[in-house]
Each structure stands twice: as C-alpha cells, then as structure tokens.
Design a protein around this motif. Structure first.
Motif, mmCIF file in Angstrom:
data_model
loop_
_atom_site.group_PDB
_atom_site.id
_atom_site.type_symbol
_atom_site.label_atom_id
_atom_site.label_comp_id
_atom_site.label_asym_id
_atom_site.label_seq_id
_atom_site.Cartn_x
_atom_site.Cartn_y
_atom_site.Cartn_z
ATOM 1 N N GLN A 41 2.883 -9.743 -20.193
ATOM 2 C CA GLN A 41 1.548 -9.833 -20.765
ATOM 3 C C GLN A 41 0.477 -9.425 -19.756
ATOM 4 O OE1 GLN A 41 1.181 -13.862 -22.335
ATOM 5 N NE2 GLN A 41 1.728 -13.141 -24.387
ATOM 6 N N ALA A 42 0.653 -9.851 -18.507
ATOM 7 C CA ALA A 42 -0.331 -9.520 -17.477
ATOM 8 C C ALA A 42 -0.364 -8.010 -17.235
ATOM 9 C CB ALA A 42 -0.008 -10.260 -16.183
ATOM 10 N N ALA A 43 0.814 -7.390 -17.124
ATOM 11 C CA ALA A 43 0.867 -5.945 -16.901
ATOM 12 C C ALA A 43 0.256 -5.191 -18.066
ATOM 13 C CB ALA A 43 2.308 -5.507 -16.680
ATOM 14 N N GLN A 44 0.569 -5.615 -19.284
ATOM 15 C CA GLN A 44 0.027 -4.956 -20.470
ATOM 16 C C GLN A 44 -1.496 -5.090 -20.524
ATOM 17 O OE1 GLN A 44 2.211 -6.908 -23.588
ATOM 18 N NE2 GLN A 44 4.141 -5.916 -23.021
ATOM 19 N N ARG A 45 -1.998 -6.239 -20.134
ATOM 20 C CA ARG A 45 -3.449 -6.431 -20.141
ATOM 21 C C ARG A 45 -4.124 -5.499 -19.138
ATOM 22 N NH1 ARG A 45 -6.941 -9.261 -16.967
ATOM 23 N NH2 ARG A 45 -8.920 -9.888 -17.950
ATOM 24 N N ARG A 57 0.079 -11.458 -9.728
ATOM 25 C CA ARG A 57 0.390 -12.870 -9.567
ATOM 26 C C ARG A 57 0.348 -13.586 -10.922
ATOM 27 N NH1 ARG A 57 -0.261 -13.878 -4.041
ATOM 28 N NH2 ARG A 57 0.177 -11.875 -3.020
ATOM 29 N N VAL A 58 1.401 -14.289 -11.272
ATOM 30 C CA VAL A 58 1.427 -15.120 -12.473
ATOM 31 C C VAL A 58 1.918 -16.508 -12.078
ATOM 32 C CG1 VAL A 58 1.859 -13.146 -14.002
ATOM 33 C CG2 VAL A 58 3.798 -14.469 -13.095
ATOM 34 N N ASN A 59 1.652 -17.461 -12.916
ATOM 35 C CA ASN A 59 2.075 -18.834 -12.668
ATOM 36 C C ASN A 59 3.570 -18.962 -12.944
ATOM 37 O OD1 ASN A 59 2.361 -21.557 -12.397
ATOM 38 N ND2 ASN A 59 0.870 -22.127 -13.964
ATOM 39 N N HIS A 60 4.325 -19.382 -11.952
ATOM 40 C CA HIS A 60 5.772 -19.521 -12.092
ATOM 41 C C HIS A 60 6.189 -20.930 -12.496
ATOM 42 C CE1 HIS A 60 5.826 -15.659 -10.079
ATOM 43 N NE2 HIS A 60 7.138 -15.582 -10.222
ATOM 44 N N VAL A 61 5.232 -21.801 -12.696
ATOM 45 C CA VAL A 61 5.554 -23.171 -13.101
ATOM 46 C C VAL A 61 5.544 -23.253 -14.623
ATOM 47 C CG1 VAL A 61 4.865 -25.582 -13.022
ATOM 48 C CG2 VAL A 61 4.584 -24.132 -10.997
ATOM 49 N N VAL A 62 6.641 -23.709 -15.204
ATOM 50 C CA VAL A 62 6.749 -23.910 -16.645
ATOM 51 C C VAL A 62 7.076 -25.376 -16.866
ATOM 52 C CG1 VAL A 62 7.936 -23.266 -18.768
ATOM 53 C CG2 VAL A 62 7.540 -21.556 -16.968
ATOM 54 N N GLY A 63 6.204 -26.069 -17.570
ATOM 55 C CA GLY A 63 6.375 -27.517 -17.647
ATOM 56 C C GLY A 63 6.067 -28.113 -16.290
#
Length: 237
Positions: free
Chosen positions: A210-214, A177-183
């Motif tokens: 970035q999340a997957a790499q982390r 899950r990542v944040n899909h809101v930009v601005g």
C-alpha cells in the motif's frame, strides 16, 4: 535554493534527507526534478519546443541541457512575485496596493533586505499575509514537505529501474518505512513466544504494498501536472 551565497538570509525548510546540500532544500529543485520525469515534456524538448508541453517549454526551456543551478540562474524569475522598478519622479500604479521605496543601491544587500522586511512587517498584518495570493507566473500550489517529495520520487525512480518487481519488494528497495508491529508483536517477537508469525508477515507485506502504491500514485500525479505548469498538484484540470 541557496548555492552558498554568504548573504543568503531566507529561512531554509527542513531538508528532504539528512545529507541534502542547501541548494536541494527547495521546492523549486523538486519542481525541476519532477519535470525531468515527464515524458511529454521530454518529447517536447526533443522536438525543439513542439509538442504537448509547448506552453511550459516556452518558459522553462530544455531542462535536460544543463544542471539545476545553471537553469535556476536563468529562470528564477518565473517563480518570483512581480516587482516594478520606478524611476525617481515617475508615478506608479501597477498594483492594487503599493508603496514607493527609495533604496541606496550602494548599501549592503543584507541590510537593505532587513530594512525592507521590517517595513513590510509594519505595513502588512499577519492576517493579510494569510490571504495573499501569489502573482508569480508559476506558483507553488501547496505547502509541500520536501522529504515527502523526495520519497515519492525515490520510489518512482526505483520502479523505473526495476519495472517487474512487486510492490512489497519495491518498498524494500526504496527503503520505505512501515510499522512492523501487528497487534502486540512483530514477526520475530511472535516466533519467540511460540505464535504463528505468518499473519504478521502477511500484514506487513500488505502495508508495504500500500505504501509503495501510494508513493507511485502521488508521483505520477505530480509528474503529469508539472508538465502543465502546476506543482505540486495531484488534481487534474
């Protein structure tokens, strides 16, 4: 780990995922799982204990030969604090601070545990407990969050099954899950108000990568160090 013992009285941690059975709600289950991903340990097991993980193998054995419950029943003492059984009349001096308890072995186990816990609560202040260093042969190195251990491993396993996919796709496959809101907008909302969604899509993709790499980086560190008898540990020594 709780395998259904009706007298199990320990407070369970937060489950790693909503449908996790009680016996998976344990850092020791994930210790076992991560060790099974360590290729050096696998090769050591295949060589009958000879290899880079020979020291840990002498204690843990071939973890690929059995299920977790069978393995745990045989090896749980590796993670337990040392306890000495003293016969009546014998002197005891094995620990820096100790007490001698007389226990009725015919009493119900749950009552015995409650009474022992009460005695320890009176004798050990909370501040003392904060400073306690485990004397177990193998001790948990941090206060892990099981859901995080689970997610790291899900991403790792998904990458092994799909070695050629990009990190953003991997994030989707592993349901990261990542944040899909930009601005102020998601890509869908931007389209509705006539804005170009491309920058938003690009940023969300970057966040997924970035999340997957982390997750992969942390899983790799845990898998490497668990073969040295340390878990969950990210720092090499």
């Amino acid at each position: 780990p709780n395998f259904g013992d009706p007298e199990f009285s320990y407070r369970q941690p937060k489950p790693p995922h909503p449908d996790a059975p009680d016996w998976k709600c344990s850092v020791y289950y994930y210790w076992w799982l991560y060790l099974r991903r360590n290729e050096d340990y696998r090769r050591t097991c295949e060589a009958g204990g000879q290899g880079p993980c020979a020291k840990v193998y002498r204690d843990f054995g071939n973890i690929y030969e059995t299920d977790f419950k069978t393995w745990w029943d045989r090896h749980w003492r590796l993670f337990a604090e040392p306890v000495a059984v003293v016969e009546a009349g014998n002197n005891f001096g094995g620990f820096k601070r100790s007490i001698t308890l007389e226990i009725d072995l015919d009493a119900k186990r749950s009552r015995l545990l409650d009474e022992i816990r009460g005695i320890l609560t009176e004798l050990q202040a909370d501040t003392e407990q904060d400073r306690v260093v485990s004397e177990a042969s193998y001790r948990v190195e941090t206060n892990p969050v099981l859901s995080a251990l689970h997610q790291h491993l899900v991403v790792w396993d998904m990458k092994q099954l799909n070695p050629h996919v990009g990190d953003a796709v991997l994030a989707d496959l592993a349901d990261i899950r990542v944040n899909h809101v930009v601005g102020d907008y998601t890509a869908e909302q931007a389209k509705l108000v006539g804005r170009d969604p491309a920058p938003i899509i690009s940023e969300v993709r970057r966040r997924k990568m970035q999340a997957a790499q982390r997750h992969l980086r942390i899983a790799a560190q845990y898998i490497e160090n668990v073969g040295k008898g340390r878990f969950p540990c990210r720092v090499g020594r």
